[in-house]
Structures are given as C-alpha cells and as structure tokens.
Design an enzyme around this catalytic site. Structure first.
Site, PDB file in Angstrom:
ATOM      1  N   ARG A 127      42.507  31.293  46.645  1.00 54.89           N
ATOM      2  CA  ARG A 127      41.312  31.280  47.502  1.00 54.89           C
ATOM      3  C   ARG A 127      41.585  30.545  48.811  1.00 54.89           C
ATOM      4  NH1 ARG A 127      36.130  29.777  44.009  1.00 54.89           N
ATOM      5  NH2 ARG A 127      35.125  30.536  45.892  1.00 54.89           N
ATOM      6  N   ASP A 182      25.797  34.012  44.531  1.00 52.23           N
ATOM      7  CA  ASP A 182      26.486  34.094  43.232  1.00 52.23           C
ATOM      8  C   ASP A 182      25.841  35.112  42.297  1.00 52.23           C
ATOM      9  OD1 ASP A 182      28.329  32.214  43.981  1.00 52.23           O
ATOM     10  OD2 ASP A 182      27.196  30.528  43.174  1.00 52.23           O
ATOM     11  N   ARG A 186      34.889  39.746  44.189  1.00 51.66           N
ATOM     12  CA  ARG A 186      33.760  40.178  43.350  1.00 51.66           C
ATOM     13  C   ARG A 186      33.261  41.565  43.699  1.00 51.66           C
ATOM     14  NH1 ARG A 186      30.438  34.590  42.413  1.00 51.66           N
ATOM     15  NH2 ARG A 186      31.827  33.938  40.750  1.00 51.66           N
ATOM     16  N   ARG A 228      31.449  34.784  36.349  1.00 47.66           N
ATOM     17  CA  ARG A 228      30.214  35.544  36.595  1.00 47.66           C
ATOM     18  C   ARG A 228      30.430  37.048  36.373  1.00 47.66           C
ATOM     19  NH1 ARG A 228      27.067  31.382  37.919  1.00 47.66           N
ATOM     20  NH2 ARG A 228      27.889  29.852  39.375  1.00 47.66           N
TER      21      ARG A 228
HETATM   22  C1  S3P Z   1      28.429  26.521  46.318  1.00 45.00           C
HETATM   23  C2  S3P Z   1      28.395  27.361  47.399  1.00 45.00           C
HETATM   24  C3  S3P Z   1      28.702  28.790  47.325  1.00 45.00           C
HETATM   25  C4  S3P Z   1      28.667  29.314  45.905  1.00 45.00           C
HETATM   26  C5  S3P Z   1      29.361  28.389  44.950  1.00 45.00           C
HETATM   27  C6  S3P Z   1      28.699  27.031  44.961  1.00 45.00           C
HETATM   28  C7  S3P Z   1      28.136  25.098  46.514  1.00 45.00           C
HETATM   29  O1  S3P Z   1      29.990  29.017  47.835  1.00 45.00           O
HETATM   30  O2  S3P Z   1      29.252  30.594  45.840  1.00 45.00           O
HETATM   31  O3  S3P Z   1      29.319  28.895  43.626  1.00 45.00           O
HETATM   32  O4  S3P Z   1      27.877  24.387  45.512  1.00 45.00           O
HETATM   33  O5  S3P Z   1      28.145  24.651  47.664  1.00 45.00           O
HETATM   34  P1  S3P Z   1      30.245  29.214  49.420  1.00 45.00           P
HETATM   35  O6  S3P Z   1      29.957  27.940  50.074  1.00 45.00           O
HETATM   36  O7  S3P Z   1      31.676  29.599  49.545  1.00 45.00           O
HETATM   37  O8  S3P Z   1      29.317  30.331  49.811  1.00 45.00           O
END
Ligand code: S3P
Length: 455
Positions: free
Chosen positions: A132, A331, A362, A405
């Site tokens: 990632r 999510d 995803r 997920r």
């Molecule tokens: C999260 C932000 C989101 C989400 C992740 C949790 C967080 O990611 O997809 O599961 O706790 O700040 P992104 O900030 O990459 O959108």
C-alpha cells in the site's frame, strides 16, 4: 497487487442460504476510534482509560508499536485498557522494526505521531500493507522536515522514517480524500512550532479532531464557503490523558445490517452503533434503496453520536450513489455492492478511486467476486454499476486478497444467494472483527468449511 492466500495457513469458508436472521448483534468497538485512543494515549502525559476498545489484529498491532516507542499499554479486561503515555515529543526510538500487520490506519497515524520527534523508526507489515502506498502520508510530512527511505515512488514498506527535531508549523492542502493523511498531519503538528493550517476538500471522518480536543489540543475546524474545511492546530502542546468510551463500529455493523436486509423474514437489532455523520453514508444509501432501518435512542457517548438500529428484511431498489458521499462510506462499498446485487434495477456508485488502494484493490475484488457469483457489473473509469437480480445465483469462490471486508461482504451474499458462496480465506477477518462468525451464527447464519462434493 493481488495477494494469494498461503495454502498452509489460509482458511476457506462458505455461507449458505439461511433462514430468517433474528436477534441482537453486539458488534465490537469502532476501529478508527480504537486506534486513535491508543495513539493519543501514548502521546499524552498521565493515564488514558479506554473502554469498549476493539480487540482485533489491527488494534493490537498498533498497541505493540506504541510499546516499541516506550509507552505502557495494559489490558485490564476485554475492551478495557490503560495507557501511560510519554508526552508529546517524548517517544523513544524503537529498538526493532515496527510490524503493523494489516493496519493502514495504525501505521499511517503513527508515522504522523513520530514525525516531529527526532527519532527514527522502520515500518513493516503483512503482504497487503507492504503493497500500500505510504507516499501519500510521508511526502506531505516532508514539510515538517521529515526524511524517509521507502521502496520506490510509492514509498512502500519497509519504510524508515527519520523524524524532525524543532519542526516548523506548516500549511498544507490534503489532496487525497483520506482521513489517515489528514490525521497524520494533525498529529505531527502537535510538536511543531506555531500554528499549522490544514485544508481538505473532502469531509473525511473527524475522529482525530474530536479526540484531540478532548485530550487538550488547541484545534479549530472551520467550514469553507468553497466546500471542505480548514483546520488550525497549535504546537507544541501537551496532551492530557483522558477517558475514552469507544462506540460500536458502523463498518462492522454493515455486514449484519445488509444480511438482515437480504435474508427474507429477518429482523436484527444493533445497539449502540456510532452514528457520526461522517460514517453514515451506507445507512443513507440503504434508506434511499428503501431499506427498512429504524434508528432509535439517539444519544451521545464519549463525544460521539450513537443509536440503536433495528433492521428488517426489505425489498431494495437500485440507486445512484454520488461521488460526494464516498468519504462517509469509503469502507462500505463492498457490502453495498452485495446489497445492490439483490436490489431491483441498477445501482451506480461514482468516484471509487480510493477503493483501489485499500487492503486490496477493492474495486477489482468486488467486480471479480460479483462476477464469480453470476452478478453482472459495469466499470467505467472509477464508477461501478451493479445490475440487481431477482435471484442471485451464487456458487462461486471469491478471492479475498487478504482483505477482511471482501471476505465478510461475500459471506453475506451467500446467506441469500441460491447456491453457497465460498471465500478463499477468512483468517484476516480477525484484523477488524474477530467475533464475526460467532455473531452471525447466533443470528441464524449458516456458514461451514467448504466440502468439495457439496458445491
Ligand atoms: C480510516 C480512514 C479510511 C478508512 C480506514 C480507516 C481512519 O482510510 O478506509 O479503514 O481510521 O482514518 P483513508 O484515510 O485511506 O480513506
């Protein structure tokens, strides 16, 4: 990048068409708030007392990393933790690389939290996390004086971050619609000299802002007339340990909610679910699809809005989901796509580019999983359309790519499709929702290890 499950350690599971789901689903604590409670607790002076903490792989990975920086974290009972922090800017250099497992949130927020302390740390994780992009976090942190060595342009892990001593405050626009990037900058600003200004167009989840305020940070959020919001935060500042009650996770609740909607005759109650408006995009969308979901006893807990949900089996209708809603349900697209497969008509979801950089790609995983189970999809650019069916055929095996997920979404599909749906691995469900199988079985869901002859 696809991740093939390790045949030695992977555990396939299949979900079968089930009778009505009934009962009360007590889903675990919110992952985002749990992560932040531990991290802010470790940055504060004094003790932070947490109840309702999510006991999952991701949260435990973060706890392990914070111990590596010298904080004391003690579990006093299930979901009950005490954190003895070191104070802003006082974290110590970890002796060994920090393994964040599957956790993007934990690793990225901790990068921000250590960025303005003159120490170095190396970040590693599992195959999913190591693929990632970390550049989205570490590149903006460079303005504070941070340097780093990651792998390639995307700054993949293993990544070593060298924090800056005596960092200046910065002004930054967060280009990605990411709460993780915004939060990393806010945490870094706590130990920078002066007022940091952050602007973000997308209204991403605001748990960091709320919790920082509760811990004593000087932070102000202003809505901008052109859209988005401007945040100012002062540094250097001392945070003070506090009490955090973690509400139940709407992103985990989503699986039981959609299961109850698509399995005929179901009625499921989900008490105490977080209803922060930055997290309720799925509920809004499902209600537009004519889902019968009652929200009762709206109240506040730990500075967040919560409520009890009562979900009834419903006939769903396809809708168009605007790109502007993506931050509040980022999510939830895999499970929405499953709901859409059972709806009358077409459901179009716009602006899904961020889905490509989650625990898996995803968007690709949703499309492959739907197609493997006889559901027709259309993808144009970053938009996905799912063509709903009267009877979802099922019968396919879904590649989960180490993505919790994806696994839980397609198991949900199998509860109402004609033939069972198999997922190739469920081990990673424990990163966010270890109780998932027990909770679903208690409601009446039928899930079993796949047997070749029954497929
Ligand atoms: C999260 C932000 C989101 C989400 C992740 C949790 C967080 O990611 O997809 O599961 O706790 O700040 P992104 O900030 O990459 O959108």
């Amino acid at each position: 990048m696809p991740h093939t499950p390790d045949p030695e350690n992977s555990q396939p599971l299949r979900a079968l068409r089930s009778g009505p789901l009934k009962g009360v689903a007590q889903v675990p604590g919110d992952k985002s708030i749990s992560q932040r409670a531990l991290i802010l607790g470790a940055m504060a002076t004094g003790e932070t007392v947490i109840s309702g903490l999510l006991e999952s792989g991701d949260v435990h990975s973060t706890a392990g990393a914070l111990r590596g920086f010298g904080a004391t974290l003690t579990q006093t009972g299930p979901g009950n933790w005490r954190v003895q922090g070191l104070g802003v800017g006082n974290w110590r250099a970890p002796a060994a690389p920090l393994d964040f497992g599957n956790s993007g949130t934990g690793s990225r927020l901790v990068m921000g939290a250590m960025a303005t302390t003159p120490i170095s740390a190396t970040f590693v994780g599992d195959a999913s996390l190591m693929s990632r992009p970390m550049a989205r976090v570490v590149a903006p942190l460079e303005a504070f004086g941070v340097t780093y060595e990651g792998q390639g342009e995307k700054a993949l892990m293993p990544l070593t971050l060298h924090g800056a001593g005596d960092a200046p405050a910065i002004s930054a626009t967060v280009a990605t619609a990411s709460a993780q990037v915004k939060s990393a900058l806010l945490l870094a600003a706590l130990n920078a000299r002066g007022t940091t200004h952050i602007y973000q167009k997308a209204l991403t989840r605001d748990h960091s802002e709320k919790m920082l305020k509760a811990f004593g940070a000087k932070i102000h959020v202003t809505s901008c007339s052109e859209g988005g919001e401007a945040i100012t935060i002062e540094g250097p500042v001392a945070l003070h340990g506090c009490t955090v009650e973690v509400p139940r996770d709407p992103s985990s609740a989503a699986f039981a909610i959609v299961a109850a909607l698509i399995v005929p005759g179901s009625q499921v109650t989900l008490p105490g679910i977080l209803l922060n408006p930055r997290r309720t995009g799925l509920l809004e969308t499902l209600r537009e699809m004519k889902a019968h979901i009652d929200i009762k006893n709206r109240r506040h807990s730990g500075g967040e809005e919560i409520g009890d949900l009562v979900v009834h089996h419903s006939t769903l209708y396809g809708v168009t989901v605007p790109a502007s809603r993506a931050p509040s349900m980022i999510d939830e697209y895999p499970i929405l796509a499953v709901a859409a497969a059972f709806a009358h008509g077409r459901t179009s979801m716009h602006g899904l580019e961020e889905l490509r950089v989650k625990e898996s790609d995803r968007l690709a995983a949703i499309v492959a999983g739907l197609n493997a189970n006889g559901v027709v999809t259309e993808v144009v650019g970053d938009d996905l359309t799912v063509i709903g069916m009267e009877q979802v055929p099922g019968g396919g095996t879904v590649a989960t790519h180490m993505d919790h997920r994806i696994a839980m979404s397609f198991l949900t599909m199998g509860l109402a499709s004609r033939k069972p749906v198999t997922v190739d691995d469920i081990t990673m469900i424990a990163t966010s929702f270890p109780e998932y199988q027990d909770l679903m079985r208690d409601l009446g869901a039928v899930m079993e290890a796949p047997q070749e002859d029954k497929q």
